[in-house]
Design a protein around this motif. Structure first.
Motif, PDB file in Angstrom:
ATOM      1  N   ARG A   1      -4.040  -1.066 -13.976  1.00 42.09           N
ATOM      2  CA  ARG A   1      -3.248  -1.825 -13.002  1.00 42.09           C
ATOM      3  C   ARG A   1      -2.570  -0.895 -12.009  1.00 42.09           C
ATOM      4  O   ARG A   1      -2.573  -1.143 -10.802  1.00 42.09           O
ATOM      5  N   SER A   2      -1.978   0.184 -12.486  1.00 42.76           N
ATOM      6  CA  SER A   2      -1.285   1.089 -11.564  1.00 42.76           C
ATOM      7  C   SER A   2      -2.282   1.799 -10.644  1.00 42.76           C
ATOM      8  O   SER A   2      -1.971   2.087  -9.493  1.00 42.76           O
ATOM      9  N   PHE A   3      -3.506   2.039 -11.122  1.00 43.93           N
ATOM     10  CA  PHE A   3      -4.525   2.678 -10.290  1.00 43.93           C
ATOM     11  C   PHE A   3      -4.928   1.771  -9.130  1.00 43.93           C
ATOM     12  O   PHE A   3      -4.983   2.192  -7.974  1.00 43.93           O
ATOM     13  N   TYR A   4      -5.212   0.506  -9.408  1.00 47.43           N
ATOM     14  CA  TYR A   4      -5.666  -0.423  -8.362  1.00 47.43           C
ATOM     15  C   TYR A   4      -4.520  -1.005  -7.542  1.00 47.43           C
ATOM     16  O   TYR A   4      -4.703  -1.343  -6.386  1.00 47.43           O
ATOM     17  N   ASN A   5      -3.359  -1.152  -8.140  1.00 45.27           N
ATOM     18  CA  ASN A   5      -2.141  -1.600  -7.461  1.00 45.27           C
ATOM     19  C   ASN A   5      -2.389  -2.787  -6.521  1.00 45.27           C
ATOM     20  O   ASN A   5      -2.124  -2.721  -5.317  1.00 45.27           O
ATOM     21  N   LEU A   6      -2.886  -3.882  -7.082  1.00 44.75           N
ATOM     22  CA  LEU A   6      -3.204  -5.075  -6.286  1.00 44.75           C
ATOM     23  C   LEU A   6      -1.991  -5.641  -5.559  1.00 44.75           C
ATOM     24  O   LEU A   6      -2.121  -6.162  -4.452  1.00 44.75           O
ATOM     25  N   GLU A   7      -0.821  -5.535  -6.171  1.00 41.29           N
ATOM     26  CA  GLU A   7       0.378  -6.056  -5.515  1.00 41.29           C
ATOM     27  C   GLU A   7       0.560  -5.411  -4.139  1.00 41.29           C
ATOM     28  O   GLU A   7       0.813  -6.083  -3.153  1.00 41.29           O
ATOM     29  N   ARG A   8       0.401  -4.111  -4.070  1.00 36.27           N
ATOM     30  CA  ARG A   8       0.559  -3.397  -2.804  1.00 36.27           C
ATOM     31  C   ARG A   8      -0.583  -3.730  -1.854  1.00 36.27           C
ATOM     32  O   ARG A   8      -0.382  -3.882  -0.655  1.00 36.27           O
ATOM     33  N   MET A   9      -1.784  -3.871  -2.381  1.00 41.12           N
ATOM     34  CA  MET A   9      -2.929  -4.197  -1.550  1.00 41.12           C
ATOM     35  C   MET A   9      -2.741  -5.547  -0.849  1.00 41.12           C
ATOM     36  O   MET A   9      -3.183  -5.734   0.276  1.00 41.12           O
ATOM     37  N   TRP A  10      -2.047  -6.470  -1.511  1.00 44.58           N
ATOM     38  CA  TRP A  10      -1.779  -7.784  -0.923  1.00 44.58           C
ATOM     39  C   TRP A  10      -0.488  -7.772  -0.110  1.00 44.58           C
ATOM     40  O   TRP A  10       0.015  -8.822   0.272  1.00 44.58           O
ATOM     41  N   GLY A  11       0.065  -6.587   0.118  1.00 45.94           N
ATOM     42  CA  GLY A  11       1.228  -6.475   0.983  1.00 45.94           C
ATOM     43  C   GLY A  11       2.544  -6.660   0.265  1.00 45.94           C
ATOM     44  O   GLY A  11       3.566  -6.914   0.888  1.00 45.94           O
ATOM     45  N   PHE A  12       2.546  -6.499  -1.054  1.00 42.51           N
ATOM     46  CA  PHE A  12       3.766  -6.653  -1.836  1.00 42.51           C
ATOM     47  C   PHE A  12       4.138  -5.297  -2.406  1.00 42.51           C
ATOM     48  O   PHE A  12       3.291  -4.618  -2.970  1.00 42.51           O
ATOM     49  N   GLY A  13       5.401  -4.937  -2.275  1.00 40.94           N
ATOM     50  CA  GLY A  13       5.865  -3.659  -2.798  1.00 40.94           C
ATOM     51  C   GLY A  13       6.294  -3.774  -4.241  1.00 40.94           C
ATOM     52  O   GLY A  13       6.010  -4.745  -4.918  1.00 40.94           O
ATOM     53  N   ASP A  14       7.031  -2.802  -4.703  1.00 41.04           N
ATOM     54  CA  ASP A  14       7.494  -2.789  -6.081  1.00 41.04           C
ATOM     55  C   ASP A  14       8.645  -3.749  -6.313  1.00 41.04           C
ATOM     56  O   ASP A  14       8.864  -4.213  -7.402  1.00 41.04           O
ATOM     57  N   GLU A  15       9.417  -4.029  -5.277  1.00 41.51           N
ATOM     58  CA  GLU A  15      10.465  -5.028  -5.419  1.00 41.51           C
ATOM     59  C   GLU A  15      10.192  -6.079  -4.358  1.00 41.51           C
ATOM     60  O   GLU A  15       9.569  -5.829  -3.365  1.00 41.51           O
ATOM     61  N   GLY A  16      10.567  -7.310  -4.534  1.00 41.67           N
ATOM     62  CA  GLY A  16      10.366  -8.227  -3.453  1.00 41.67           C
ATOM     63  C   GLY A  16       9.916  -9.649  -3.710  1.00 41.67           C
ATOM     64  O   GLY A  16      10.338 -10.199  -4.639  1.00 41.67           O
TER      65      GLY A  16
END
Length: 133
Positions: free
Chosen positions: A109-124
């Motif tokens: 999960r941390s390698f692919y980091n889909l949240e960031r790819m969809w424009g979402f950061g670590d908080e938000g």
């Protein structure tokens, strides 16, 4: 695009009772999924209304969670979900129509980091069950 936001445990989520989204979140809660995040896609993408991302502690837990979600969807009358990635169970994708679920081992999960790819950061402003184990 908005950021993911923390959400309450599945029972308290503002999801329509009986919806696929509520069912998926409830099942992940029962299966003790980690770091569950729900990203609203309605109006942003035609692939689904929600994307749910969660982690399991091992490939065995990831595979078990995927199987239980698929079984529960079928039992509740939502048809057969399409599942990919079960043999390795590092990253399992469940296409349940209105909801797409990604289940990962934490490292993958941390390698692919889909949240960031969809424009979402670590908080938000997607919804995350932060602190839920």
């Amino acid at each position: 695009m908005s950021e993911p936001t923390p959400i309450a445990p599945a029972a308290a989520i503002d999801a329509e009772p009986g919806s696929i989204h509520a069912l998926v979140l409830h099942q992940l809660d029962e299966d003790q999924a980690q770091d569950v995040v729900s990203i609203p896609l309605a109006g942003k993408s035609s692939i689904a209304d929600h994307m749910v991302i969660a982690s399991g502690r091992s490939t065995r837990q990831v595979a078990a969670m995927a199987g239980k979600i698929a079984e529960r969807l079928k039992k509740e009358g939502h048809g057969n979900a399409r599942i990919e990635g079960l043999p390795a169970a590092d990253w399992v994708l469940i296409d349940a129509g209105d909801v797409v679920v990604h289940l990962f081992r934490p490292e993958v999960r941390s390698f692919y980091n889909l949240e960031r790819m969809w424009g979402f950061g670590d908080e938000g402003s997607a919804t995350s069950m932060a602190g839920h184990a």
